[in-house]
Design an enzyme around this catalytic site. Sequence first.
Site, short mmCIF file in Angstrom:
data_model
loop_
_atom_site.label_atom_id
_atom_site.label_comp_id
_atom_site.label_asym_id
_atom_site.label_seq_id
_atom_site.Cartn_x
_atom_site.Cartn_y
_atom_site.Cartn_z
N PRO A 72 42.69 44.70 50.46
CA PRO A 72 41.23 44.69 50.61
C PRO A 72 40.52 44.55 49.27
O PRO A 72 40.89 45.21 48.29
CB PRO A 72 40.94 46.04 51.27
CG PRO A 72 42.18 46.33 52.05
CD PRO A 72 43.31 45.81 51.20
N CYS A 73 39.50 43.70 49.25
CA CYS A 73 38.83 43.39 47.98
C CYS A 73 37.41 43.93 47.88
O CYS A 73 36.77 43.79 46.84
CB CYS A 73 38.80 41.87 47.79
SG CYS A 73 37.80 41.02 49.05
N GLN A 74 36.91 44.54 48.96
CA GLN A 74 35.49 44.91 48.99
C GLN A 74 35.07 45.79 47.81
O GLN A 74 33.97 45.64 47.26
CB GLN A 74 35.16 45.64 50.30
CG GLN A 74 35.33 44.80 51.55
CD GLN A 74 36.71 44.98 52.16
OE1 GLN A 74 37.68 45.24 51.45
NE2 GLN A 74 36.80 44.84 53.47
N PHE A 133 36.20 45.85 44.85
CA PHE A 133 36.28 45.18 43.55
C PHE A 133 35.33 43.98 43.46
O PHE A 133 35.09 43.46 42.38
CB PHE A 133 37.70 44.68 43.29
CG PHE A 133 38.75 45.76 43.39
CD1 PHE A 133 38.69 46.89 42.60
CD2 PHE A 133 39.79 45.66 44.31
CE1 PHE A 133 39.65 47.89 42.70
CE2 PHE A 133 40.76 46.64 44.41
CZ PHE A 133 40.69 47.77 43.60
#
Length: 359
Positions: free
Chosen positions: A108-110, A112
Site C-alpha cells: 500500500p502506497c497511500q 507515502f
Amino acid sequence: MTTKELQSRHFREILAKESLGMRKTFTALSLFSGAGGMDIGVMQAGFEILACIEIDPYACETLRANIVRDKRTTKVIEKDIREVDPSLLIVELGLQAGELDLLYGGPPCQTFSQIGKRHSINDERGLLLFEMVRFAEVFRPKAILIEQVKGLLNAQDQQNKPGGVFKQLVAQLETLGYCSKWKLLNAADYGVPQLRQRLFIVSTMPPNHFQFPTPTHGPVTKATPLFALAPYVTVGEALQGLGTPCEKQNGCIPEDSHLDVTPQGDRRWIYGVPEGSHLAKQTHLPPEQRRNLSRKDTTKFKRLSRSEPSNTLRCGEIFFFIQQKIVISHHESTCDYTATLTITCYVVRSVVVLVEFDF
C-alpha cells in the site's frame, strides 16, 4: 564461514543445479496482489505464480476467476498478510529456503504518496512495506521486486528524518544478504499509454547484475536523429477500436466488452470541456457547472487528449475521453470507467520488462 558467505554458497549451489537443466520453470510469490495487475506482467515474463496474498474479497474473486479461466493452479490466500505465517506457507508450497525465484509485490502506497497526508509508518498501512522483508527472511528468494510511489524515497521515519523509511527497508534487506538497486521509471517510456512514474526496487544476492531496461519511447519533442525513440503511445491509440458500450446480460457483462457506467451528473459536468483540459479551467461555463472547483483541481473532471498519453490513473479518480462528437446536435458521448481500465491493462503489462532476471 560467515552467515552471508553460507547464504551466497547456498544460492550458487542452487543456480548450478538449474544450469544443468534440473528445473522446469521459474516460480514466484505475489504479495499485495490486488486484482492481479502485476501478476500479468510476471506471468508474461515466464514465471509460474505459486500463490497470491490479498485481503480484499472483490480482488480475490477476480484473481480466482482469472485463475480458473487460464487453467492455472495458483493458490489465492484471502487474508490480512500480517496473519499469514511464511514459515507455514513455504512448507505448504513444497519449497525450501532459497528455491523461490521471485518474491514481488506493491505494498500500500497511500501513506507515502505525495497527494496524501503522508503519515508514513505512523500509519499502519505504511508498516506493511516491511512485510516484504518478513517473507524474504523465510523464503530467501533469488530476487525481490518491490513497486512503490516515488514518495517513499523521502518518507519520514520515526525520528521525522526524510528518506529514513527507504533506508530502513534497504538496510533490512541488506541484513538478509541482499544487494538492492532502485530507479524511478515512467511507464510511458516503455510503450504504455500513461504517464506513470513509480519506484522499482530489485534485490538479489550480491553481486546484483540486474540492469533496468532502456526506454523505448519518448515525447516527440525530445526525439533526436542520433538517439531516436518511438513516440509515446497515446490514449487514442490505446482505445482505438473500442466498440459501443454493451448492456448487461443476466446481470453480467459479456466477455471482451465494456459497460458504460458514467453517472448522468458527470455527463453534465464534463460537457463543454475540450480534450486535454479540465472543468475548473473553463471559466466560460456557468458557475453552477464548475461548482466549487479551484485552479488547483487540474485532475477533477479532466478530459483526456487522444493525441497524448493519459495522466496517472489513481483509485477513485475517473478521466473522461471523447468517443464521438456530433457538432450539429451537440451530442457528446464520453468514455466509460471500463475504458479507463483498458488503459490500466496496458500499464500492468509494462512490468514484463522489469522482471526479466538472468538467473
